[in-house]
Design an enzyme around this catalytic site. Structure first.
Site, PDB file in Angstrom:
ATOM      1  CE1 TYR A   1      -5.043  -0.012  -2.283  1.00  0.00           C
ATOM      2  CE2 TYR A   1      -2.883  -0.999  -1.952  1.00  0.00           C
ATOM      3  CZ  TYR A   1      -3.657   0.048  -2.391  1.00  0.00           C
ATOM      4  OH  TYR A   1      -3.065   1.165  -2.924  1.00  0.00           O
TER       5      TYR A   1
ATOM      6  CD  GLN B   1       0.417   9.919   1.333  1.00  0.00           C
ATOM      7  OE1 GLN B   1      -0.014   8.871   0.854  1.00  0.00           O
ATOM      8  NE2 GLN B   1       1.665  10.055   1.712  1.00  0.00           N
TER       9      GLN B   1
HETATM   10  C1  AKB Z   1      -0.194   0.840   0.949  1.00  0.00           C
HETATM   11  O1  AKB Z   1       0.811   0.707   1.679  1.00  0.00           O
HETATM   12  O2  AKB Z   1      -1.229   0.172   1.063  1.00  0.00           O
HETATM   13  C2  AKB Z   1      -0.119   1.853  -0.171  1.00  0.00           C
HETATM   14  C3  AKB Z   1       0.334   1.245  -1.451  1.00  0.00           C
HETATM   15  C4  AKB Z   1       1.731   0.771  -1.609  1.00  0.00           C
HETATM   16  O3  AKB Z   1      -0.436   1.131  -2.359  1.00  0.00           O
HETATM   17  N1  AKB Z   1       0.741   2.926   0.200  1.00  0.00           N
END
Ligand code: AKB
Length: 320
Positions: free
Chosen positions: A147, A16
């Site tokens: 993440y 993206q």
């Molecule tokens: C997600 O939603 O994982 C990403 C971010 C906020 O890093 N768009």
């Protein structure tokens, strides 16, 4: 300032952010000087046809080294990552890709004397104990997604490589990014892109977050500007070497729907929160980015209604 004859590598160029950033970099450095790299070939015709593409898995250090000796990169933008929602489905793989990928790029940059590296962080570095309003640059960080944990650890490593080895790594904590050219993949903020597509297709949008879930968001032209401004600022002005807070707007699903209804009155939204609600509830609702404003003059241009207008005009053109 970077030299406009620099050769630049963008890893994750088909994503993206990558697909738009690569095109902006090609305008600045020349098409042939900006190498797009990703695990799969670009689908976007402008990206595919305008400059070099290399198939690269960031976990493959041999391929990375071969590429670096072929092109002699001066700058690397390393954008490849598994995002928040997808990361929860396969945490070990998300950790491997996000951390080993970063180490491979940082080590390559040192070995090949790359002058400047960009690596994105995220509001996902914050967690349930972080103050949720106007979240400060320096604060409690207890991310609870793989993440977020990988982004927090990555920030510490970026600062470490800067302090210990003098590597000029720069980073931004992006909010949710919204653009019309490419779809995001696997994030918690993705609803704010999908909603525009559904609105234009005349469909009811079922939102996976509840109506009053506020999250920090940013329109893609602002994200591109922030990234390029940061990367072209003099090194001495970059005081934050983990990652800068970055802000533009905050809204809830109910508010983005209301903004769309100003243009498409018949648009309808329903709510069916899923596992992504818990992730959203652990993130800030608004961000204090005064360090970015002071150090390199950050100022966003788009608010919610300005973004909605631009998104709808451009998506309509693309769908014709
Ligand atoms: C997600 O939603 O994982 C990403 C971010 C906020 O890093 N768009």
């Amino acid at each position: 300032m970077a030299n406009t004859s620099d050769t630049v590598l963008v890893i994750g160029a088909c994503g993206q952010l990558g697909s738009e950033l690569t095109m902006e970099l090609r305008k600045m450095y020349g098409d042939a000087n900006v190498v797009a790299a990703d695990v799969t070939a670009p689908k976007q015709a402008d990206l595919r046809d305008s400059g070099p593409f290399e198939k690269v898995d960031v976990l493959d250090t041999n391929v990375l080294a071969g590429l670096a000796s072929k092109y002699k990169f001066k700058q690397i933008y390393h954008l490849a990552a598994v995002l928040s929602a997808t990361g929860e489905k396969n945490p070990k793989f998300a950790w491997k890709l996000n951390m080993d990928g970063l180490f491979n790029v940082l080590d390559l940059a040192l070995e090949q004397k790359v002058e400047r590296v960009y690596w994105p962080s995220s509001i996902a570095v914050f967690g349930p104990s972080t103050p949720r309003q106007n979240t400060p640059q320096q604060t409690v960080m207890d991310p609870n997604t793989v993440y977020g944990i990988s982004k927090q650890a990555g920030e510490r490593w970026c600062e470490y490589y800067f302090q210990k080895y003098g590597l000029d790594v720069r980073s931004l904590r992006y909010p949710g990014l919204i653009g019309y050219k490419a779809l995001p993949g696997g994030g918690t903020t993705d609803y704010a892109v999908d909603i525009y597509h559904k609105a234009l297709e005349g469909e009811t949008f079922e939102c996976f977050l509840s109506e009053n879930t506020y999250l920090p968001m940013m329109y893609m032209p602002d994200a591109l500007k922030a990234t390029l401004d940061l990367m072209h600022a003099p090194a001495a002005s970059i005081k934050v070497r983990d990652s800068y807070n970055l802000s533009a707007m905050s809204f809830s699903p109910k508010e983005i729907a209301a903004s769309i209804k100003k243009h498409i009155p018949e648009f309808e939204i329903t709510y069916k929160p899923d596992s992504r609600q818990k992730i959203a509830d652990s993130w800030p609702q608004s961000i204090d980015d005064s360090a970015a404003q002071q150090d390199w003059g950050w100022k966003p241009a788009f608010d919610l209604d300005a973004m909605t207008e631009d998104m709808l005009v451009n998506l309509k053109k693309m769908k014709q």
